[in-house]
Design a protein around this motif. Structure first.
Motif, short mmCIF file in Angstrom:
data_model
loop_
_atom_site.label_atom_id
_atom_site.label_comp_id
_atom_site.label_asym_id
_atom_site.label_seq_id
_atom_site.Cartn_x
_atom_site.Cartn_y
_atom_site.Cartn_z
N GLY A 33 1.00 -1.56 -0.48
CA GLY A 33 -0.39 0.20 -0.23
C GLY A 33 0.84 1.55 0.14
N GLU A 34 -0.01 2.15 -0.95
CA GLU A 34 0.71 3.81 0.11
C GLU A 34 -0.04 4.88 0.16
OE1 GLU A 34 3.95 4.63 -2.27
OE2 GLU A 34 4.21 2.93 -3.52
N GLN A 35 0.91 5.91 1.01
CA GLN A 35 0.10 6.46 1.69
C GLN A 35 -1.04 7.04 0.96
OE1 GLN A 35 2.72 10.24 3.55
NE2 GLN A 35 1.86 9.83 5.26
N SER A 36 -2.17 7.06 0.99
CA SER A 36 -3.42 8.06 0.20
C SER A 36 -3.52 9.62 1.19
CB SER A 36 -4.50 7.21 1.03
OG SER A 36 -5.02 7.25 2.03
N TYR A 37 -4.22 9.93 0.40
CA TYR A 37 -4.54 11.46 0.55
C TYR A 37 -5.26 11.69 1.69
CZ TYR A 37 -7.60 15.87 0.45
OH TYR A 37 -8.53 16.72 0.70
N GLN A 38 -5.84 10.96 1.72
CA GLN A 38 -6.98 10.89 3.74
C GLN A 38 -5.89 10.47 4.89
OE1 GLN A 38 -7.98 8.39 0.51
NE2 GLN A 38 -9.91 10.57 0.26
N GLU A 39 -4.90 10.24 4.16
CA GLU A 39 -3.47 9.88 5.61
C GLU A 39 -2.84 10.80 5.28
OE1 GLU A 39 -3.53 4.37 5.09
OE2 GLU A 39 -2.41 5.94 4.12
N LEU A 40 -2.53 10.92 4.69
CA LEU A 40 -1.67 11.75 4.98
C LEU A 40 -2.07 13.77 5.28
CD1 LEU A 40 1.48 13.65 3.88
CD2 LEU A 40 1.07 13.74 1.64
N LYS A 41 -3.73 13.33 4.57
CA LYS A 41 -3.85 14.72 5.55
C LYS A 41 -4.10 15.06 6.61
CE LYS A 41 -6.42 18.30 4.75
NZ LYS A 41 -5.89 19.39 3.83
N ALA A 42 -4.33 13.52 7.50
CA ALA A 42 -4.37 13.16 8.62
C ALA A 42 -2.95 13.82 9.30
CB ALA A 42 -5.22 12.06 9.24
N HIS A 64 17.16 20.00 -5.70
CA HIS A 64 17.03 20.19 -6.78
C HIS A 64 16.68 21.84 -7.87
CE1 HIS A 64 18.54 16.21 -7.56
NE2 HIS A 64 19.59 17.42 -8.31
N GLY A 65 15.95 22.30 -6.84
CA GLY A 65 14.92 24.04 -6.19
C GLY A 65 13.84 24.11 -7.22
N HIS A 66 12.81 22.06 -6.24
CA HIS A 66 11.37 22.28 -6.13
C HIS A 66 11.43 22.37 -5.74
CE1 HIS A 66 12.46 21.41 -10.97
NE2 HIS A 66 13.74 20.11 -10.62
N ARG A 67 9.67 23.70 -4.89
CA ARG A 67 8.58 24.56 -4.29
C ARG A 67 7.81 23.03 -4.03
NH1 ARG A 67 8.44 28.26 -0.33
NH2 ARG A 67 7.45 27.06 1.27
N LEU A 68 6.88 22.72 -4.89
CA LEU A 68 6.14 21.72 -5.20
C LEU A 68 6.50 20.16 -6.00
CD1 LEU A 68 3.61 24.34 -6.76
CD2 LEU A 68 4.02 23.78 -4.31
N ILE A 69 5.68 19.57 -5.99
CA ILE A 69 5.87 17.99 -6.49
C ILE A 69 4.30 17.74 -6.59
CG2 ILE A 69 6.80 16.90 -3.82
CD1 ILE A 69 8.19 15.17 -5.98
N TRP A 70 4.20 16.29 -7.52
CA TRP A 70 2.88 16.18 -7.37
C TRP A 70 2.81 13.95 -6.85
CZ3 TRP A 70 0.57 11.49 -10.91
CH2 TRP A 70 -0.88 12.11 -10.39
N ILE A 71 2.50 13.38 -6.75
CA ILE A 71 2.73 12.33 -6.58
C ILE A 71 1.39 11.68 -6.13
CG2 ILE A 71 3.54 10.83 -4.42
CD1 ILE A 71 5.21 12.97 -2.98
N ASP A 72 0.79 10.99 -7.54
CA ASP A 72 -0.05 10.10 -7.96
C ASP A 72 -1.10 9.68 -6.04
OD1 ASP A 72 1.19 8.39 -7.90
OD2 ASP A 72 0.94 6.89 -9.27
N ALA A 73 -0.36 8.40 -5.42
CA ALA A 73 -1.17 8.20 -4.85
C ALA A 73 -1.45 9.04 -4.04
CB ALA A 73 0.27 6.90 -3.83
N SER A 74 -0.66 10.33 -3.60
CA SER A 74 -1.48 11.10 -2.27
C SER A 74 -2.11 12.43 -2.43
CB SER A 74 0.30 11.68 -1.38
OG SER A 74 0.88 10.08 -1.17
N CYS A 75 -1.71 12.90 -3.68
CA CYS A 75 -1.92 13.60 -4.32
C CYS A 75 -3.91 14.21 -4.93
CB CYS A 75 -1.12 15.09 -5.11
SG CYS A 75 0.03 15.10 -4.58
N VAL A 76 -4.13 12.43 -4.72
CA VAL A 76 -5.29 12.37 -5.63
C VAL A 76 -6.55 11.75 -4.31
CG1 VAL A 76 -6.97 11.24 -7.98
CG2 VAL A 76 -4.63 12.24 -8.01
N ASP A 77 -7.80 12.90 -4.14
CA ASP A 77 -8.34 11.99 -2.72
C ASP A 77 -8.95 10.39 -4.16
OD1 ASP A 77 -10.51 11.19 -1.62
OD2 ASP A 77 -11.28 13.01 -1.07
#
Length: 239
Positions: A33-42, A64-77
């Motif tokens: 399993g991966e860390q879900s949106y709900q888990e990371l939000k909590a 590398h100077g990136h302030r933002l990142i998208w990770i599918d498992a955590s960033c999508v409800d």
């Protein structure tokens, strides 16, 4: 689009992803399993750090100077069917517009000419578009060390995937490649859900369609129908 701030670890909502600079992660999901949106939000509400994968991905992007990142498992409800469907139909564009895609190879291929070629990352359905869409792909090992880029390893990647180097290097547009040829790139790749065999190819053929989990292989039939409507290429029947 929901992104992660690599410094604060908090979510950032973006209405126009093309207007911001962000990194993006490509990876194979852990069977446990991966860390879900709900888990990371909590976790965020308790000001505790996220999973190791989330923390390491943020650390690499931040370095590398990136302030933002998208990770599918955590960033999508994924409990929201509407949000999930929108994300699936937008995913190719999100990878294409990212400043850099970090491809995390969890089976630790340290030798480019041996284990790298057999990484399961090259066998998954979703990672096909995640390889093709971004201009810059950086391959990382299990311990998050640099292995090379899509450009520097293009001959090896071409041999492993069958994807033509001009496509990998964005010297040839996808619409210049026959439907049958594009289908062949996915032939040996696998997805956990039968529907994802079709949904993971939406961006490859530049089509949109509703996602209906539970329809099984009917999804692939719908994909073929959408391709025929949009692309006047009879090679689909050959495939």
């Amino acid at each position: 689009m929901r992104l992660l701030d690599t410094v604060t670890g908090q979510f950032v909502e973006v209405s126009d992803p093309a207007a911001v600079e962000y990194a993006i992660l490509s990876h194979t999901w852990d069977p446990k399993g991966e860390q879900s949106y709900q888990e990371l939000k909590a976790i965020q509400e308790c000001y505790r750090p996220g999973s190791e994968k989330t923390r390491r991905a943020c650390a690499v992007a931040r370095a590398h100077g990136h302030r933002l990142i998208w990770i599918d498992a955590s960033c999508v409800d994924r409990t929201s069917s509407a949000e999930l469907s929108e994300a699936i139909n937008s995913m190719f564009r999100w990878y294409r517009d990212a400043s850099v895609c970090y491809a995390y190879l969890a089976d630790d291929p340290r030798a480019v000419n041996s284990a790298f070629r057999h990484s399961r990352w090259f066998k998954r359905g979703w990672t096909l578009q995640e390889l093709i869409a971004p201009r810059v792909v950086v391959f990382l090992s299990l311990d998050w060390r640099f292995l090379g880029t899509k450009a520097s390893l293009s001959r090896v990647v071409e041999a492993v995937t069958g994807i033509d180097r001009p496509v990998l290097l964005h010297r040839m547009r996808l619409d210049e490649v026959s439907v049958a040829r594009r289908m062949s790139w996915a032939a040996e790749r696998r997805t956990t859900r039968a529907e994802d065999e079709a949904y993971s190819l939406l961006g490859i053929f530049d089509v949109n369609m509703p996602t209906l989990y539970g329809e099984g292989r009917r999804a692939f039939v719908r994909l073929q129908e959408e391709i025929m409507k949009r692309i006047p290429d009879q090679s689909l029947f050959t495939w």
